[in-house]
Design a protein around this motif. Structure first.
Motif, PDB file in Angstrom:
ATOM      1  N   ALA A   3      99.943 -42.341   9.885  1.00 53.45           N
ATOM      2  CA  ALA A   3     101.218 -43.068   9.826  1.00 53.45           C
ATOM      3  C   ALA A   3     101.810 -42.869   8.447  1.00 53.45           C
ATOM      4  N   CYS A   4     103.109 -42.681   8.392  1.00 49.84           N
ATOM      5  CA  CYS A   4     103.727 -42.526   7.072  1.00 49.84           C
ATOM      6  C   CYS A   4     103.826 -43.907   6.428  1.00 49.84           C
ATOM      7  N   PRO A   5     103.977 -43.951   5.100  1.00 49.84           N
ATOM      8  CA  PRO A   5     103.988 -45.267   4.442  1.00 49.84           C
ATOM      9  C   PRO A   5     105.303 -46.015   4.650  1.00 49.84           C
ATOM     10  N   GLY A   6     106.309 -45.331   5.163  1.00 47.64           N
ATOM     11  CA  GLY A   6     107.627 -45.963   5.261  1.00 47.64           C
ATOM     12  C   GLY A   6     108.317 -45.906   3.900  1.00 47.64           C
ATOM     13  N   CYS A   7     109.614 -46.002   3.909  1.00 45.68           N
ATOM     14  CA  CYS A   7     110.361 -45.952   2.648  1.00 45.68           C
ATOM     15  C   CYS A   7     111.755 -46.520   2.916  1.00 45.68           C
ATOM     16  N   GLY A   8     112.710 -46.227   2.048  1.00 48.64           N
ATOM     17  CA  GLY A   8     114.056 -46.766   2.213  1.00 48.64           C
ATOM     18  C   GLY A   8     114.759 -46.288   3.470  1.00 48.64           C
ATOM     19  N   ARG A   9     114.197 -45.271   4.120  1.00 49.11           N
ATOM     20  CA  ARG A   9     114.816 -44.791   5.358  1.00 49.11           C
ATOM     21  C   ARG A   9     114.417 -45.647   6.559  1.00 49.11           C
ATOM     22  N   THR A  10     113.410 -46.514   6.361  1.00 44.37           N
ATOM     23  CA  THR A  10     112.999 -47.376   7.478  1.00 44.37           C
ATOM     24  C   THR A  10     113.165 -48.831   7.045  1.00 44.37           C
ATOM     25  N   THR A  11     114.270 -49.399   7.366  1.00 47.14           N
ATOM     26  CA  THR A  11     114.490 -50.782   6.927  1.00 47.14           C
ATOM     27  C   THR A  11     113.937 -51.798   7.925  1.00 47.14           C
ATOM     28  N   GLY A  62     107.902 -42.612  10.613  1.00 48.74           N
ATOM     29  CA  GLY A  62     109.042 -43.510  10.479  1.00 48.74           C
ATOM     30  C   GLY A  62     110.413 -42.890  10.597  1.00 48.74           C
ATOM     31  N   CYS A  63     110.571 -41.587  10.401  1.00 51.06           N
ATOM     32  CA  CYS A  63     111.915 -41.001  10.507  1.00 51.06           C
ATOM     33  C   CYS A  63     111.831 -39.497  10.648  1.00 51.06           C
ATOM     34  N   ILE A  64     112.963 -38.890  10.653  1.00 49.89           N
ATOM     35  CA  ILE A  64     113.067 -37.462  10.966  1.00 49.89           C
ATOM     36  C   ILE A  64     112.588 -36.545   9.833  1.00 49.89           C
TER      37      ILE A  64
HETATM   38  S1  SF4 Z   1     110.942 -40.247   4.732  1.00 44.32           S
HETATM   39 FE1  SF4 Z   1     110.642 -40.855   6.864  1.00 44.32          FE
HETATM   40  S2  SF4 Z   1     108.624 -39.977   7.371  1.00 44.32           S
HETATM   41 FE2  SF4 Z   1     108.762 -40.044   5.099  1.00 44.32          FE
HETATM   42  S3  SF4 Z   1     107.908 -42.007   4.479  1.00 44.32           S
HETATM   43 FE3  SF4 Z   1     110.106 -42.321   4.710  1.00 44.32          FE
HETATM   44  S4  SF4 Z   1     110.282 -43.061   6.825  1.00 44.32           S
HETATM   45 FE4  SF4 Z   1     108.266 -42.105   6.691  1.00 44.32          FE
END
Ligand code: SF4
Length: 423
Positions: free
Chosen positions: A299-307, A345-347
């Motif tokens: 699983a990705c850690p998530g970041c600002g792209r996943t609110t 979490g995202c593309i």
């Molecule tokens: S960029 Fe996308 S895939 Fe990478 S951590 Fe953030 S949400 Fe996850």
């Protein structure tokens, strides 16, 4: 991604019940109860839970006559539950008396843990150690000579310190103490053999609570003997501190091919499950590529792209589902433990990681269209939408398992750990 296999150092094979330790057998996971052994039902229940979680050996405290008297009953309850996990008795101070006065206890246990620092002093200590070895011989049981930093034989420490002081270039005190741990284990093992216990009935451990000390002690122990080694950072502590400390120490040693069985000595959070130490031990072995126990979720850690927390919730629910299903799948199919699942979490990295896993899902990040493509063995098969993504993804996982792993034949019972394939 290919990586070189870890070359395990050759050690003597020791059998503990049905479980093989050392001699190239897969690294064995063990754990210990924290119930009062006098409470036979409660102890049997916790042993069962630990075994169900994947503990292949379970140690129980045997500290009083009342506790020793309950050991055969605990074994019987477990047998009645269809749980054949070998029980190890943890003895200190009065083990010689308990093992001789409670023969049914001595018989019901599959191994005795003896702490040379806690068997008594001088001649009396030697006699009491000899009594325990005599029982091990009588019942044909292996022993673990388990030295511990906190209960190290102080006479031995003084002797080695005196010898060190007479050297032209004395070593540092810490080094001498580490040497005392090793000497205590090796001298006790030699003494056990002199008393007639076969070489292949002895496992050694030298547990300390500092990572660098543990690494140094075990490297030296592995250099000086071929007994199988039980690894564990003692008093590792609670939560992330205990997990990180144990992982750091055990990973370095395992990478060097040292260690035939491991325990992660976590202090459970109040009300937390005792089984966490088993999960962590399995994850150490699996993430290092030494064994496979349960499908792993990337699983990705998530970041600002996943609110939103959608992807965290999905990753958690899938991880929990896989762990919960694994005992059922293990009974029905072969090889499911090697399945890989990705929840992203995202593309940005989602499709790439998802394609590398057996099954992957790339959830929509903020601003992306609300669609989650699913990849099976690298190919995009379906795009999930709506509020039911978690349940639908779970069905896809079930379907994948049913279609891709061979069904076990009747009588092909899993769980004979000596047959588990090392990877
Ligand atoms: S960029 Fe996308 S895939 Fe990478 S951590 Fe953030 S949400 Fe996850």
């Amino acid at each position: 991604m290919s990586h070189s296999a870890i070359l395990r150092l050759p050690t003597q094979r020791v059998h503990v019940g049905d479980i093989a330790i050392g001699g190239g057998a897969p690294v064995v996971v063990q754990s210990m109860t924290n119930t009062d052994t006098v409470d036979a039902e409660g102890t049997a229940r916790q042993v069962y839970e630990l075994a169900q979680a994947g503990s292949e050996l379970v140690r129980i405290t045997v500290n009083t006559s009342e506790a020793a008297a309950q050991v055969p009953r605990i074994r019987k309850i477990l047998d009645g539950m269809g749980c054949d996990v070998p029980l190890i008795g943890d003895f200190h101070y009065n083990g010689h008396r308990l093992l001789t006065e409670f023969p049914d206890c001595a018989q019901a246990l599959a191994k005795y843990r003896i702490n040379p620092g806690n068997v008594g002093k001088n001649r009396k200590g030697e006699d009491q150690f000899a009594m325990m070895i005599a029982v091990a011989r009588q019942y044909d049981k292996p022993v673990r000579i388990g030295v511990n930093w906190g209960s190290l034989d102080q006479d031995l420490v003084v002797r080695l310190m005196d010898e060190n002081a007479r050297l032209a270039q004395p070593r540092e005190a810490g080094e001498v103490t580490r040497e005392a741990l090793i000497v205590s284990a090796l001298e006790s093992a030699r003494r056990a053999e002199d008393l007639g216990l076969p070489h292949d009935r002895i496992v050694l451990s030298c547990k300390v609570s500092e990572v660098q000390d543990l690494i140094a002690v075990y490297q030296e122990l592995a250099r000086r003997c071929d007994y199988p080694l039980h690894l564990g950072l003692t008093e590792a502590g609670m939560g992330s501190k205990g997990i990180v400390g144990s992982t750091a120490a055990l990973a370095v040693l395992l990478q060097q091919g040292i260690g035939d069985t491991i325990r992660v000595s976590l202090t459970p959070e109040p009300g937390g499950p005792r089984t966490q130490e088993v999960v962590v031990a399995q994850e150490i072995l699996q993430t290092m590529g030494l064994r496979s126990f349960t499908p792993m979720v990337t699983a990705c850690p998530g970041c600002g792209r996943t609110t939103s927390t959608v992807f965290q919730e999905l990753a958690q629910s899938i991880q929990n589902y896989l762990r919960m299903q694994m005992p059922v799948w293990r009974e029905q199919y072969t090889g499911v433990e090697e399945m890989t699942v990705a929840v992203m979490g995202c593309i940005v990295n989602g499709p790439g990681e998802s394609k590398l896993a057996n099954i992957g899902i790339s959830l929509p990040g903020t601003g992306e269209s609300p669609a989650a493509p699913v990849y099976v063995d690298g190919e995009k098969t379906v795009t999930l939408r709506g509020d039911n993504i978690a349940a639908e993804f779970q069905l896809i996982v079930d379907d994948y398992v049913a279609k891709n792993y061979a069904r076990r034949e009747a009588g092909d019972k899993p769980g004979k750990r000596i047959e588990i394939k090392a990877v």
